[in-house]
Design a protein around this motif. Sequence first.
Motif, PDB file in Angstrom:
ATOM      1  N   LEU A  51      21.444 -11.687  35.140  1.00  0.00           N
ATOM      2  CA  LEU A  51      22.005 -12.726  34.274  1.00  0.00           C
ATOM      3  C   LEU A  51      22.699 -13.809  35.079  1.00  0.00           C
ATOM      4  O   LEU A  51      22.525 -14.997  34.821  1.00  0.00           O
ATOM      5  CB  LEU A  51      22.974 -12.107  33.263  1.00  0.00           C
ATOM      6  N   ARG A  52      23.493 -13.418  36.073  1.00  0.00           N
ATOM      7  CA  ARG A  52      24.169 -14.414  36.909  1.00  0.00           C
ATOM      8  C   ARG A  52      23.166 -15.280  37.649  1.00  0.00           C
ATOM      9  O   ARG A  52      23.357 -16.486  37.787  1.00  0.00           O
ATOM     10  CB  ARG A  52      25.112 -13.736  37.904  1.00  0.00           C
ATOM     11  N   ALA A  53      22.080 -14.688  38.131  1.00  0.00           N
ATOM     12  CA  ALA A  53      21.056 -15.458  38.849  1.00  0.00           C
ATOM     13  C   ALA A  53      20.379 -16.466  37.930  1.00  0.00           C
ATOM     14  O   ALA A  53      19.913 -17.509  38.388  1.00  0.00           O
ATOM     15  CB  ALA A  53      20.019 -14.511  39.449  1.00  0.00           C
ATOM     16  N   LEU A  54      20.329 -16.173  36.635  1.00  0.00           N
ATOM     17  CA  LEU A  54      19.724 -17.081  35.665  1.00  0.00           C
ATOM     18  C   LEU A  54      20.767 -17.990  35.017  1.00  0.00           C
ATOM     19  O   LEU A  54      20.507 -18.620  34.000  1.00  0.00           O
ATOM     20  CB  LEU A  54      18.980 -16.278  34.591  1.00  0.00           C
ATOM     21  N   ASP A  55      21.966 -18.062  35.600  1.00  0.00           N
ATOM     22  CA  ASP A  55      23.056 -18.928  35.136  1.00  0.00           C
ATOM     23  C   ASP A  55      23.601 -18.544  33.765  1.00  0.00           C
ATOM     24  O   ASP A  55      24.005 -19.409  32.995  1.00  0.00           O
ATOM     25  CB  ASP A  55      22.619 -20.390  35.104  1.00  0.00           C
ATOM     26  N   LEU A  56      23.582 -17.278  33.455  1.00  0.00           N
ATOM     27  CA  LEU A  56      24.096 -16.792  32.185  1.00  0.00           C
ATOM     28  C   LEU A  56      25.309 -15.917  32.416  1.00  0.00           C
ATOM     29  O   LEU A  56      25.442 -15.271  33.453  1.00  0.00           O
ATOM     30  CB  LEU A  56      23.025 -16.007  31.430  1.00  0.00           C
ATOM     31  N   SER A  57      26.178 -15.895  31.433  1.00  0.00           N
ATOM     32  CA  SER A  57      27.375 -15.072  31.499  1.00  0.00           C
ATOM     33  C   SER A  57      27.013 -13.608  31.246  1.00  0.00           C
ATOM     34  O   SER A  57      26.060 -13.304  30.533  1.00  0.00           O
ATOM     35  CB  SER A  57      28.376 -15.547  30.441  1.00  0.00           C
ATOM     36  N   GLU A  58      27.810 -12.740  31.821  1.00  0.00           N
ATOM     37  CA  GLU A  58      27.601 -11.309  31.584  1.00  0.00           C
ATOM     38  C   GLU A  58      28.098 -10.902  30.208  1.00  0.00           C
ATOM     39  O   GLU A  58      27.707  -9.862  29.694  1.00  0.00           O
ATOM     40  CB  GLU A  58      28.323 -10.500  32.659  1.00  0.00           C
ATOM     41  N   THR A  59      28.975 -11.693  29.627  1.00  0.00           N
ATOM     42  CA  THR A  59      29.495 -11.392  28.297  1.00  0.00           C
ATOM     43  C   THR A  59      28.719 -12.214  27.280  1.00  0.00           C
ATOM     44  O   THR A  59      28.980 -13.398  27.088  1.00  0.00           O
ATOM     45  CB  THR A  59      31.004 -11.716  28.212  1.00  0.00           C
TER      46      THR A  59
END
Length: 154
Positions: A51-59
């Motif tokens: 998720l972080r690699a795809l620029d998304l938040s973990e929450t």
Amino acid sequence: MLDQALTRDDLEVFFCIRKKTGSADRRALAKVLRALGIRLRGGTARWSLILRALDLSETQDPRHWADLTAPLLTANDVATLIGAKDPSIIYRWEKGKLPADTPPFPPSIDLSNGRKHARAKRWRKAEVLAWHQGRPLPRYAKAAPAFGALTPTK
């Protein structure tokens, strides 16, 4: 969910990396992981890292987990899903060359880090279906910028 370990096979399915049947060649996956800055630990990665690699938040909103963890689609898959005759039309739509009065096509996820002719653009199925059915696109929580990454305005 975030702690689920994803093997190389899981990552190939998620990123929709097709390899020849019976082949153990993992170079395509290695290129994608390198472009996204993902390093495997013990041959696995966690959803939080993806998720972080795809620029998304973990929450994320729990309703979005199924959409975010579903395998990504290639242009050919998108064309088949929405009934387009040729996958090249998907790339034209992505560039904004849509029929009049059509909402913008969902943004692609570039798995190539800008490499030319890498054939590494993917789409989320939920976004494509929402666009095709005329519904608003799902909104996912973006990752917060790193501390100090923002420049104060005057």
